[in-house]
Design an enzyme around this catalytic site. Structure first.
Site, short mmCIF file in Angstrom:
data_model
loop_
_atom_site.label_atom_id
_atom_site.label_comp_id
_atom_site.label_asym_id
_atom_site.label_seq_id
_atom_site.Cartn_x
_atom_site.Cartn_y
_atom_site.Cartn_z
N ASN A 106 0.83 -1.20 0.00
CA ASN A 106 0.00 0.00 0.00
C ASN A 106 0.87 1.25 0.00
O ASN A 106 1.92 1.28 0.63
CB ASN A 106 -0.93 0.00 1.22
CG ASN A 106 -1.82 -1.24 1.23
OD1 ASN A 106 -2.07 -1.82 0.18
ND2 ASN A 106 -2.26 -1.64 2.40
N HIS A 112 5.83 -0.52 -2.79
CA HIS A 112 5.38 0.26 -3.95
C HIS A 112 5.46 1.76 -3.69
O HIS A 112 4.87 2.54 -4.41
CB HIS A 112 3.96 -0.16 -4.35
CG HIS A 112 3.87 -1.59 -4.81
ND1 HIS A 112 2.71 -2.32 -4.82
CD2 HIS A 112 4.83 -2.43 -5.30
CE1 HIS A 112 2.95 -3.55 -5.28
NE2 HIS A 112 4.22 -3.63 -5.57
N SER A 155 -4.30 -11.05 -1.55
CA SER A 155 -4.28 -12.43 -2.03
C SER A 155 -2.86 -12.85 -2.35
O SER A 155 -2.61 -13.97 -2.77
CB SER A 155 -5.16 -12.55 -3.28
OG SER A 155 -4.72 -11.62 -4.25
#
Ligand SMILES: [Zn+2]
Length: 265
Positions: free
Chosen positions: A115, A132, A203
């Protein structure tokens, strides 16, 4: 939505807590599900930002490098887009705070997040890799220094790095851009030591982040997931805690606290 019967039972939460207590080195891996619970829309899927506005170009980094001045002009022009609104008002939820508490307890050694929303930092997480990037930061692609966006003067575009005069870019990692080497090295280091990984709100299918969790499993470690839905990661998890992370993680951390106190007394 998962129905009530599928929600993590107390017995399952305690089983996960016990595994965490018995582990030597616990890391976490979090993703978009945690952000969604704080009101940040996902990128993909129904209501997703990319679904609405179109996917960013797969060679976004190369486009940036080809014309950084234009990329900066676009960034400044788009600052009031709907894309940024939810990030500005989002607050950490009980799931973020639970992971920060697990770190404060000395249990969670390192957290890898996909995130970019800054919410783990705002919750007080300090051993953290934002794989990220972070939307509030600007990064020099030459020396790797990070700066708060508001501290960068924009008289000339692209603005020069205050430290080395190198090229500055948003810290968020664009398509086609390598994960910043300092962040990647930290992840590799902590994942190599881990014997248990808590996967929350993801996931775990996006690489390289997913690889860190799977690596722990392949070495004989334990995987615990806290996810609203069953997904690709579920079949390799030792304990699956079904439900919103803002509900499941506080229960898990409370159970870890209870077990620790019971063992100490
Ligand atoms: Zn620099």
């Amino acid at each position: 939505m998962a129905n009530k019967d599928e929600r993590a039972s107390d017995a399952r939460v305690i089983a996960a807590a016990r595994a965490i207590i018995d582990a030597d080195y616990v890391i976490g891996l979090t993703g978009a599900g945690m952000s969604v619970e704080s009101g940040i829309p996902p990128f993909r899927g129904p209501g997703g930002l990319w679904t609405k506005y179109g996917e960013p170009p797969m060679n976004g980094y190369q486009i940036f490098l080809a014309d950084p001045k234009k990329a900066w002009e676009d960034r400044i022009r788009r600052q009031n887009d709907e894309l940024w609104g939810p990030l500005r008002v989002a607050q950490p939820n009980p799931g973020h705070r639970a992971l920060a508490e697990l770190e404060a307890m000395g249990v969670l050694r390192f957290l890898i997040t996909q995130n970019v929303d800054d919410l783990h930092r705002q919750a007080g997480q300090s051993a953290l890799a934002e794989i990220h990037g972070n939307w509030k930061l600007i990064r020099c692609i030459e020396c790797g220094a990070r700066f708060r966006a508001e501290d960068i003067r924009l008289e000339t575009l692209p603005p020069p790095c205050p430290k080395c005069a190198g090229l500055l870019k948003s810290d968020t990692v664009a398509f086609g851009e390598p994960i910043p080497p300092d962040v990647l090295a930290q992840c590799v280091d902590h994942a190599a030591r881990a014997d248990l990984a808590i996967v929350a709100g993801t996931s775990a299918t996006v690489y390289p982040a997913a690889g860190f969790a799977l690596e722990v499993k392949q070495r004989g470690g334990i995987l615990i997931e806290a996810n609203l839905y069953e997904s690709e990661i579920t079949r390799v998890c030792d304990v699956s805690l079904r439900g919103p992370t803002g509900e499941v993680l506080p229960r898990l951390v409370a159970a870890v606290g209870d077990l620790r106190r019971a063992r100490l007394s």
